[in-house]
Each structure stands twice: as C-alpha cells, then as structure tokens.
Motif scaffolding. Sequence first.
Motif, PDB file in Angstrom:
ATOM      1  N   MET A   1       0.395 -27.019 -29.427  1.00 63.31           N
ATOM      2  CA  MET A   1       1.525 -27.331 -28.209  1.00 63.31           C
ATOM      3  C   MET A   1       1.889 -26.133 -27.543  1.00 63.31           C
ATOM      4  O   MET A   1       2.090 -26.062 -26.366  1.00 63.31           O
ATOM      5  N   MET A  78       8.121 -39.207 -28.944  1.00 60.91           N
ATOM      6  CA  MET A  78       8.734 -38.508 -28.131  1.00 60.91           C
ATOM      7  C   MET A  78       8.336 -36.722 -28.512  1.00 60.91           C
ATOM      8  O   MET A  78       8.014 -36.582 -29.791  1.00 60.91           O
ATOM      9  N   ALA A  81       9.661 -34.930 -32.019  1.00 63.65           N
ATOM     10  CA  ALA A  81      10.131 -36.209 -32.961  1.00 63.65           C
ATOM     11  C   ALA A  81       8.932 -36.482 -34.071  1.00 63.65           C
ATOM     12  O   ALA A  81       8.914 -37.597 -34.471  1.00 63.65           O
ATOM     13  N   GLY A  82       8.398 -35.335 -34.620  1.00 71.04           N
ATOM     14  CA  GLY A  82       7.571 -35.440 -35.714  1.00 71.04           C
ATOM     15  C   GLY A  82       5.987 -35.967 -35.371  1.00 71.04           C
ATOM     16  O   GLY A  82       5.228 -36.420 -36.198  1.00 71.04           O
ATOM     17  N   TRP A  85       3.619 -34.152 -37.444  1.00 71.84           N
ATOM     18  CA  TRP A  85       3.715 -34.779 -38.817  1.00 71.84           C
ATOM     19  C   TRP A  85       2.601 -36.132 -39.022  1.00 71.84           C
ATOM     20  O   TRP A  85       2.021 -36.245 -39.666  1.00 71.84           O
ATOM     21  N   GLU A 103      -3.340 -32.127 -29.519  1.00 72.22           N
ATOM     22  CA  GLU A 103      -2.805 -32.628 -28.268  1.00 72.22           C
ATOM     23  C   GLU A 103      -4.170 -32.417 -27.222  1.00 72.22           C
ATOM     24  O   GLU A 103      -4.287 -31.181 -26.881  1.00 72.22           O
ATOM     25  N   VAL A 231      10.730 -40.486 -40.824  1.00 70.72           N
ATOM     26  CA  VAL A 231       9.723 -39.361 -41.158  1.00 70.72           C
ATOM     27  C   VAL A 231      10.104 -38.967 -42.309  1.00 70.72           C
ATOM     28  O   VAL A 231       9.449 -38.738 -43.520  1.00 70.72           O
ATOM     29  N   SER A 232      11.538 -38.651 -42.602  1.00 73.03           N
ATOM     30  CA  SER A 232      12.080 -38.172 -43.948  1.00 73.03           C
ATOM     31  C   SER A 232      12.350 -39.107 -44.925  1.00 73.03           C
ATOM     32  O   SER A 232      12.373 -39.010 -46.363  1.00 73.03           O
ATOM     33  N   LEU A 258       3.309 -35.962 -47.526  1.00 72.21           N
ATOM     34  CA  LEU A 258       4.217 -36.973 -46.843  1.00 72.21           C
ATOM     35  C   LEU A 258       5.643 -36.238 -46.579  1.00 72.21           C
ATOM     36  O   LEU A 258       6.388 -36.342 -45.629  1.00 72.21           O
ATOM     37  N   LYS A 260       6.003 -32.916 -46.330  1.00 73.99           N
ATOM     38  CA  LYS A 260       5.954 -31.365 -45.686  1.00 73.99           C
ATOM     39  C   LYS A 260       6.444 -31.588 -44.643  1.00 73.99           C
ATOM     40  O   LYS A 260       6.314 -32.449 -43.705  1.00 73.99           O
ATOM     41  N   GLN A 263       4.871 -28.474 -38.108  1.00 71.72           N
ATOM     42  CA  GLN A 263       5.084 -28.002 -36.867  1.00 71.72           C
ATOM     43  C   GLN A 263       3.917 -27.386 -36.578  1.00 71.72           C
ATOM     44  O   GLN A 263       3.238 -26.607 -37.334  1.00 71.72           O
ATOM     45  N   ILE A 264       3.457 -27.273 -35.254  1.00 67.02           N
ATOM     46  CA  ILE A 264       2.340 -26.555 -34.891  1.00 67.02           C
ATOM     47  C   ILE A 264       2.588 -25.246 -34.656  1.00 67.02           C
ATOM     48  O   ILE A 264       3.754 -24.828 -34.420  1.00 67.02           O
ATOM     49  N   HIS A 277      14.925 -19.166 -36.167  1.00 64.28           N
ATOM     50  CA  HIS A 277      14.518 -20.459 -36.169  1.00 64.28           C
ATOM     51  C   HIS A 277      15.547 -21.526 -35.458  1.00 64.28           C
ATOM     52  O   HIS A 277      15.395 -22.248 -34.705  1.00 64.28           O
TER      53      HIS A 277
HETATM   54  N1  LIG Z   1       8.115 -33.965 -42.792  1.00 60.26           N
HETATM   55  C1  LIG Z   1       9.127 -34.177 -41.982  1.00 60.26           C
HETATM   56  N2  LIG Z   1      10.594 -34.595 -42.066  1.00 60.26           N
HETATM   57  C2  LIG Z   1      11.243 -34.179 -41.168  1.00 60.26           C
HETATM   58  N3  LIG Z   1      11.155 -33.549 -39.797  1.00 60.26           N
HETATM   59  C3  LIG Z   1       9.824 -33.143 -39.863  1.00 60.26           C
HETATM   60  C4  LIG Z   1       8.912 -33.531 -40.712  1.00 60.26           C
HETATM   61  N4  LIG Z   1       7.581 -32.606 -40.236  1.00 60.26           N
HETATM   62  C5  LIG Z   1       7.924 -32.319 -39.221  1.00 60.26           C
HETATM   63  N5  LIG Z   1       9.371 -32.503 -38.783  1.00 60.26           N
HETATM   64  C6  LIG Z   1      10.009 -32.051 -37.679  1.00 60.26           C
HETATM   65  O1  LIG Z   1       9.748 -32.296 -36.478  1.00 60.26           O
HETATM   66  C7  LIG Z   1       9.923 -31.582 -35.275  1.00 60.26           C
HETATM   67  C8  LIG Z   1       8.807 -31.292 -34.772  1.00 60.26           C
HETATM   68  O2  LIG Z   1       8.346 -32.372 -33.965  1.00 60.26           O
HETATM   69  P1  LIG Z   1       6.798 -32.356 -33.184  1.00 60.26           P
HETATM   70  O3  LIG Z   1       5.765 -32.171 -34.155  1.00 60.26           O
HETATM   71  O4  LIG Z   1       6.712 -33.687 -32.213  1.00 60.26           O
HETATM   72  O5  LIG Z   1       6.806 -31.307 -31.994  1.00 60.26           O
HETATM   73  S1  LIG Z   1       5.826 -31.085 -30.876  1.00 60.26           S
HETATM   74  O6  LIG Z   1       6.433 -31.798 -29.822  1.00 60.26           O
HETATM   75  O7  LIG Z   1       4.469 -31.286 -31.305  1.00 60.26           O
HETATM   76  O8  LIG Z   1       6.311 -29.455 -30.550  1.00 60.26           O
HETATM   77  C9  LIG Z   1      10.803 -30.373 -35.918  1.00 60.26           C
HETATM   78  O9  LIG Z   1      11.961 -30.574 -35.667  1.00 60.26           O
HETATM   79  P2  LIG Z   1      12.837 -29.075 -35.709  1.00 60.26           P
HETATM   80  O10 LIG Z   1      13.014 -28.392 -36.847  1.00 60.26           O
HETATM   81  O11 LIG Z   1      14.416 -29.941 -35.388  1.00 60.26           O
HETATM   82  O12 LIG Z   1      12.542 -28.273 -34.679  1.00 60.26           O
HETATM   83  C10 LIG Z   1      10.310 -30.325 -37.550  1.00 60.26           C
HETATM   84  O13 LIG Z   1      10.889 -29.890 -38.328  1.00 60.26           O
END
Ligand SMILES: Nc1ncnc2c1ncn2[C@@H]1O[C@H](COP(=O)(O)OS(=O)(=O)O)[C@@H](OP(=O)(O)O)[C@H]1O
Length: 312
Positions: A1, A78, A81-82, A85, A103, A231-232, A258, A260, A263-264, A277
Amino acid sequence: MIDSLQTEVERAKPKKKNKRRRLSGPSSSKPPPAAEVGASHFEQHSLEGPSSGDDMPSHHPPQHPSSPAKVNFLVIGMQKAGTSWIYKMFEDHPSIALSKEKEVHYWDMHFKKDDSWYESQFPDDTQGKVVGEVTPDYLSMWMEKVGKIHSYNPKMKLIVIVRDEIDRAWSAFLMWCRIEGKDVTAMSEDEVFESLTNEYYQSRSDLAGGLQNYLQKFSKKQIFVADFKDVSRRPQELMNEVFQFLGVPELAIQEEKLSKNYQITTDRTAVLENVRHTAPEGLKEKLASRLKAFYKPIVKANKAALKSFREV
Ligand SMILES: Nc1ncnc2c1ncn2[C@@H]1O[C@H](COP(=O)(O)OS(=O)(=O)O)[C@@H](OP(=O)(O)O)[C@H]1O
C-alpha cells in the motif's frame, strides 16, 4: 500500500474532465502536508453511465477454462477499513485464488496495461477457484473506470468494508505521517485539521459517492457491504458471510489469525518504526468537534446511502 500509494501519487492524476459529484464541505484551498498526497490523486465520483441491471451472479465459482485467471471478485474499500485483514483471511481458502500482492491497482493505476498483465498478477492455477484482489482505492475511482470493470466482468462481485469516516481519515493520516516521518505532535491543530479534511481524505470517506457509481453498473446483489466493527467483534461470522457471498464453502479460520491486527508493513515503515503510531488523545479530543462538524454532511450522505442500499 505504502509504496503503491506513493506511486499512485505520481501516476494517478485525473486526466479527463468528467461530470463530478461535489463533496460537501469546504475543501482546503492551500493544501497542508497531507494534501500534497491527496489532491494529486483524488478521483471524485461522477454520475455518468447508464444502469445495466445485471442479474445476480451464480453462487458457484465461475469456470473460465479459456481464461483461468479471470478475476471475479474485488474488495474495493474503504481505505483503512481492514482491507489488509480481509486479504489475510482469504489466503488459506482452498477455493479462493488471491492476487500475489494485496493491491494490484489495475483499474485505477495500471489501466494502460492489459487484461493479460492483470491476470498474470494471480497464481497460475486458478481452475475452479474464485479469483480476487483487494485494492481499497477502487471505491473512489472515476465512473469511467468503474465501467471498465463492468466491461471486463459484468458478474464481478464487490466487497466494501465500511468504517467510521473520521476514524478512517485519522488512520490514513497517521499512515501518511509514518511514511513521511512527520511528527503529528509537532503540527498545529489547524494543520492537522486542514490535512484531515482535504479532498483526498474526503474522497476516501465518501462511501455514498462510491456506492452510487458502482450501483450504476452492478446490482445490489453483487455488492457485499461489511461493517469494520465486525472485523474485531465477530470476525469468523463476518468471513462466513463473505464466503457465502462469494459462493465458496465456509472455512474456520484460526483464532490467532482472526484476531491479529494486520497492516501492510514495508521496509520503509520498518525504518520509520520509531515514529509515533498514534496522535495524542488530547489533540484528537480538541479536534474532534471540528472534524465531526466538517464530516457531518459526508456522514449523513453515507448513512442515507447505506439505508437505501439495504432496502430491498
Ligand atoms: N484484526 C483487526 N481488528 C481490528 N482492526 C484491525 C484488524 N486488523 C487491521 N485492523 C485495522 O485496520 C486498519 C488498516 O486498514 P487497511 O488494511 O484497510 O489499511 S490500508 O488501506 O491497506 O492501508 C488499521 O486501523 P488503525 O489502527 O486505526 O490505523 C488497523 O489497525
């Protein structure tokens, strides 16, 4: 990303004039640091293009003997938005063939390449599998590019994970700060506010505009809308629903996987790992009411779009 974001900054400048759906709220006239990223690769949602009224796609994995890698699902957003994940959740499924990298950015960045390039981004053996990729910027694309997805595969299935607009923008902003080595604590409140409200952040929070574009070409039944909170809150159930939507068997995913946080991470972020952070809560709190007021029209439009989407 992160690498692709930077490439995108350089490459994805809107090239064509298009009818645009204006976003509510003032846009910053003099972009703050993050706007250097945003304004240059901002794609707004247009209202062009007739509705096609596609049939509901089959619940069986499509077979494409002559073109085994034909892509048949996309996670379009979005951003933040995970989406990383969900990419990880797909990777162990025996009936899903994922792109080798998360991506691919074919439809928004690499559109000058051809479908065979696109399909080469997937494993060789995709026979009998559903084939998909995850590029969160697809939600914010020009209508013309959404139309190209439809031309490529009118039965494409689309997944969008919806996250609170302001949390999403913060997440993206903090990512940008990490990439650029910026210390958010050293920025003024106004500077942070201007960044978080520039067109780039607005566009990536504009679910209503994105859905509106995709619904001109794809039926509601082709679009699965997930809630980021799940997701959580209920990850396995969410994935079961996604698997059902894709027409593949359910798969029990290991609890550790599930829950974990994905994040890229690139070498570049590893270098910058000492950068904070998160923004200090105090700063967040102070900005919260201004951001809430600014995003109110976008939040309202998104809520209405979701309500309308869920109506039969
Ligand atoms: N398992 C789980 N539970 C809850 N939240 C999670 C999980 N995995 C990823 N995240 C949160 O998702 C955010 C990253 O989203 P993306 O992977 O879509 O980011 S990106 O668009 O690819 O850069 C990023 O949010 P922020 O922490 O607010 O930055 C991650 O913390």
